[in-house]
Scaffold this active site. Structure first.
Site, mmCIF file in Angstrom:
data_model
loop_
_atom_site.group_PDB
_atom_site.id
_atom_site.type_symbol
_atom_site.label_atom_id
_atom_site.label_comp_id
_atom_site.label_asym_id
_atom_site.label_seq_id
_atom_site.Cartn_x
_atom_site.Cartn_y
_atom_site.Cartn_z
ATOM 1 N N GLU A 122 0.822 -1.073 -0.040
ATOM 2 C CA GLU A 122 0.021 -0.070 0.007
ATOM 3 C C GLU A 122 0.823 1.103 0.003
ATOM 4 O O GLU A 122 0.408 2.463 -0.239
ATOM 5 C CB GLU A 122 -0.847 -0.015 1.158
ATOM 6 C CG GLU A 122 -0.240 0.144 2.704
ATOM 7 C CD GLU A 122 0.101 -1.238 3.082
ATOM 8 O OE1 GLU A 122 0.456 -2.327 2.154
ATOM 9 O OE2 GLU A 122 0.124 -1.420 4.204
ATOM 10 N N CYS A 128 16.468 -6.846 1.302
ATOM 11 C CA CYS A 128 16.580 -8.018 2.181
ATOM 12 C C CYS A 128 18.017 -8.975 2.104
ATOM 13 O O CYS A 128 18.117 -9.753 2.986
ATOM 14 C CB CYS A 128 15.324 -8.972 1.947
ATOM 15 S SG CYS A 128 15.642 -9.661 0.146
HETATM 16 P P1 NAD Z 1 5.552 -5.941 5.283
HETATM 17 O O1 NAD Z 1 5.533 -7.296 5.740
HETATM 18 O O2 NAD Z 1 5.021 -4.745 6.036
HETATM 19 O O3 NAD Z 1 4.344 -6.065 4.125
HETATM 20 C C1 NAD Z 1 4.535 -6.917 2.902
HETATM 21 C C2 NAD Z 1 3.138 -7.009 2.530
HETATM 22 O O4 NAD Z 1 2.159 -7.631 3.628
HETATM 23 C C3 NAD Z 1 2.308 -5.516 1.781
HETATM 24 O O5 NAD Z 1 1.972 -6.155 0.784
HETATM 25 C C4 NAD Z 1 1.419 -5.329 3.215
HETATM 26 O O6 NAD Z 1 0.224 -4.665 2.523
HETATM 27 C C5 NAD Z 1 1.204 -6.627 3.639
HETATM 28 N N1 NAD Z 1 0.967 -6.522 5.308
HETATM 29 C C6 NAD Z 1 1.540 -5.677 6.203
HETATM 30 N N2 NAD Z 1 0.921 -5.815 7.340
HETATM 31 C C7 NAD Z 1 0.137 -7.136 7.260
HETATM 32 C C8 NAD Z 1 -0.671 -7.865 8.271
HETATM 33 N N3 NAD Z 1 -0.654 -7.563 9.459
HETATM 34 N N4 NAD Z 1 -1.494 -8.621 7.842
HETATM 35 C C9 NAD Z 1 -1.717 -8.923 6.548
HETATM 36 N N5 NAD Z 1 -0.950 -8.298 5.533
HETATM 37 C C10 NAD Z 1 0.086 -7.198 5.940
HETATM 38 O O7 NAD Z 1 6.885 -5.562 4.698
HETATM 39 P P2 NAD Z 1 7.252 -4.332 4.074
HETATM 40 O O8 NAD Z 1 7.646 -3.498 4.998
HETATM 41 O O9 NAD Z 1 6.550 -3.892 2.845
HETATM 42 O O10 NAD Z 1 8.895 -4.616 3.409
HETATM 43 C C11 NAD Z 1 9.945 -4.930 4.085
HETATM 44 C C12 NAD Z 1 10.172 -6.215 4.492
HETATM 45 O O11 NAD Z 1 10.190 -7.233 3.639
HETATM 46 C C13 NAD Z 1 11.613 -6.515 5.230
HETATM 47 O O12 NAD Z 1 11.390 -7.303 6.315
HETATM 48 C C14 NAD Z 1 12.286 -7.166 4.270
HETATM 49 O O13 NAD Z 1 13.420 -8.087 4.524
HETATM 50 C C15 NAD Z 1 11.283 -8.071 3.563
HETATM 51 N N6 NAD Z 1 11.762 -8.574 2.149
HETATM 52 C C16 NAD Z 1 12.337 -9.935 1.974
HETATM 53 C C17 NAD Z 1 12.477 -10.431 0.903
HETATM 54 C C18 NAD Z 1 13.149 -11.757 0.812
HETATM 55 O O14 NAD Z 1 13.369 -12.040 -0.493
HETATM 56 N N7 NAD Z 1 12.988 -12.493 1.547
HETATM 57 C C19 NAD Z 1 12.485 -9.384 -0.231
HETATM 58 C C20 NAD Z 1 11.770 -8.187 -0.031
HETATM 59 C C21 NAD Z 1 11.471 -7.667 1.161
#
Ligand code: NAD
Length: 480
Positions: A176, A281
């Site tokens: 979002e 990440c």
């Molecule tokens: P996030 O977990 O906050 O959000 C990811 C997705 O989940 C978004 O689309 C968001 O809308 C949704 N979301 C958020 N909170 C939620 C909830 N409580 N219930 C259901 N859905 C929810 O992650 P972010 O802040 O957007 O991205 C950063 C994170 O992503 C870091 O932890 C990073 O390490 C990780 N990441 C991991 C990889 C990998 O390959 N392992 C790659 C890129 C990013």
């Protein structure tokens, strides 16, 4: 507002959501650049029902026919590289060079998807006289991809082109915080000639993610984001009978040996730690020095001090991210660590900028497992590779780990001891390139397999085994 209202893309139409309104902020100056209304669960369920109908036709095409559309889409990614990169840069705050790199990687991922007809040829063998067994990889149906803010273009391309090339219909739920790139992708898929209903974008937050986990007609979910949410999505979706691959957060380590190349090594380490403001990440968060690494250590600090915030260091994504970094620096100081470099000195009123921070834990064993996801490098000290690996192994995460050295025996030892899915030697961001697959272990991934490469083909298909018998005159015993 430059982008005005960002729409959902539902069954080939750009449609306003009927849920909550969200503002989209530019991290570079904190200004609102667009807005969207979240799709409701009703809108989600409706589009999934339409996608199910569309998928039946799309999935019945040959892989070669489908790959023509994927190829068109690849051409459009090249044509609109500049525009997509600018969107990516504005909604995420990353530099234009990083944005180009993200789009270029998306092109490479799409090229892999174009080659899927060559990769999915099944096995066939006469297992007995007159009896043949063969395998086919068939589409699974309507699938979903839920993505994070840090790579609004690249990460959706880990899943979308492969899933579509393999005959599935995709529901993409972008972050979002960065939903604009996904709308552009929808325009490109439409221009590429993809039938309505095969690529859809539903915008929103937690509620729409829960709707995806619960919708019985979505058969598989790929998730990329933080570990707590990855666990929620994995558990809720598997409880609903879905196939799930959920990639989580990370806290990556680099072990530096005394013989490491000080100039090249320090350049790679700070680029890994502070590039994209540490919001990768695969970024290194912890440097573990084995023995006397003074040369690399001083170079890392010297070069970090020279980094210019706003030029070398882009903004982080939100004010909340700045607070998290600041709270962690306070925690480390109170725990007795030395704050060698405090990024808070670069805080400004305009934009979500914070400079690089370096925390030296000396001989204190109080570093937190928490993922900070900002421009913060923590320094630990060890006497041997085994000791260094113990620090690495203690982390609940297992995305990446690397060693910097000129000695092959050190490399062998470290590679044996590290617990991470992607290992590097003299490389700060050991991301495997196509066709090698991407994925960590431990709390960095929930579910089996990897998200890209050949591994993803199994995730997005069912393996069907077909046995044929054309020898009625033969004896009944088919084992013969
Ligand atoms: P996030 O977990 O906050 O959000 C990811 C997705 O989940 C978004 O689309 C968001 O809308 C949704 N979301 C958020 N909170 C939620 C909830 N409580 N219930 C259901 N859905 C929810 O992650 P972010 O802040 O957007 O991205 C950063 C994170 O992503 C870091 O932890 C990073 O390490 C990780 N990441 C991991 C990889 C990998 O390959 N392992 C790659 C890129 C990013």
């Amino acid at each position: 507002m430059k982008y005005n209202e960002i729409k959902n893309y539902l069954n080939g139409e750009f449609v306003s959501g009927e849920g909550d309104k969200y503002d989209i902020y530019a991290p570079i100056n904190g200004e609102i650049i667009g807005e969207f209304k979240a799709a409701t669960k009703v809108q989600l369920d409706e589009v999934v029902a339409k996608a199910k109908v569309a998928q039946a036709s799309w999935g019945s095409l040959t892989a070669k026919s489908r790959s023509k559309i994927i190829y068109n889409y690849r051409e459009l990614l090249i044509k609109y590289r500049e525009e997509l990169s600018i969107i990516n840069c504005e909604e995420n705050g990353k530099s234009i060079e990083e944005a180009y790199a993200g789009v270029d990687k998306a092109i490479e991922l799409t090229e892999f998807a174009c080659s899927i007809p060559q990769l999915i040829s099944g096995k066939s063998q006469d297992v007995s006289r007159g009896i043949n067994c063969k395998e086919e990889k068939r589409p699974i149906g309507v699938v979903a991809s839920i993505t994070p803010f840090n790579f609004p273009v690249m990460v959706p391309h880990w899943s979308v082109p492969n899933a579509i090339a393999l005959g599935n219909a995709m529901i993409l739920k972008p972050s979002e915080l960065t939903p604009i790139s996904a709308t552009k992708m929808a325009e490109l898929w439409e221009e590429a000639g993809l039938p309505n209903g095969i690529f859809n974008v539903v915008n929103g937050g937690k509620e729409i993610v829960e709707g995806i986990c619960d919708n019985k007609d979505i058969v598989a979910v790929s998730f990329v984001g933080s570990t707590p949410v990855a666990k929620i999505v994995h558990n809720r979706s598997t409880a609903n009978g879905k196939r799930v691959l959920a990639l989580g957060g990370a806290k990556n380590h680099i072990v530096v040996m005394p013989d490491a190349n000080a100039d090249a090594g320090s350049r790679d380490i700070i680029s890994s730690a502070f590039g994209m403001s540490g919001q990768r990440c695969m970024a290194v968060s912890v440097l573990i020095g084995v023995g006397n690494i003074q040369k690399v250590y001083s170079e890392v600090i010297r070069k970090s001090r020279e980094m210019i915030v706003g030029v070398d260091i882009p903004p982080v994504i939100t004010p909340a991210a700045i607070k998290k970094i600041s709270d962690y620096l306070d925690f480390a100081k109170e725990a007795g660590a030395e704050i060698v470099l405090d990024g808070r000195e670069a805080l400004t009123d305009k934009g979500y900028f914070i400079g690089p921070s370096i925390i030296d834990w000396k001989d204190i064993d109080k570093m937190s497992d928490e993922e900070i996801f900002g421009p913060v490098l923590e320094i630990r000290h060890a006497n041997t590779i085994v000791e260094a690996a113990k620090i690495q192994n203690k982390s609940p995460y297992g995305n990446a780990a690397a060693i910097f050295t000129q000695n092959g025996r050190y490399v062998d030892e470290a590679i044996r001891e590290f617990q991470a899915g992607m290992l590097g030697v003299n490389i700060g961001v050991p991301v495997p390139r196509e066709p090698f697959s991407f994925g960590g272990i431990k709390d960095s991934k929930f579910g089996y397999g990897d998200i890209t490469g050949v591994s993803s083909i199994n995730f997005w298909t069912n393996l069907i085994k077909i046995t044929t018998k054309w020898n009625p005159e033969h004896k009944v015993d088919w084992m013969s």
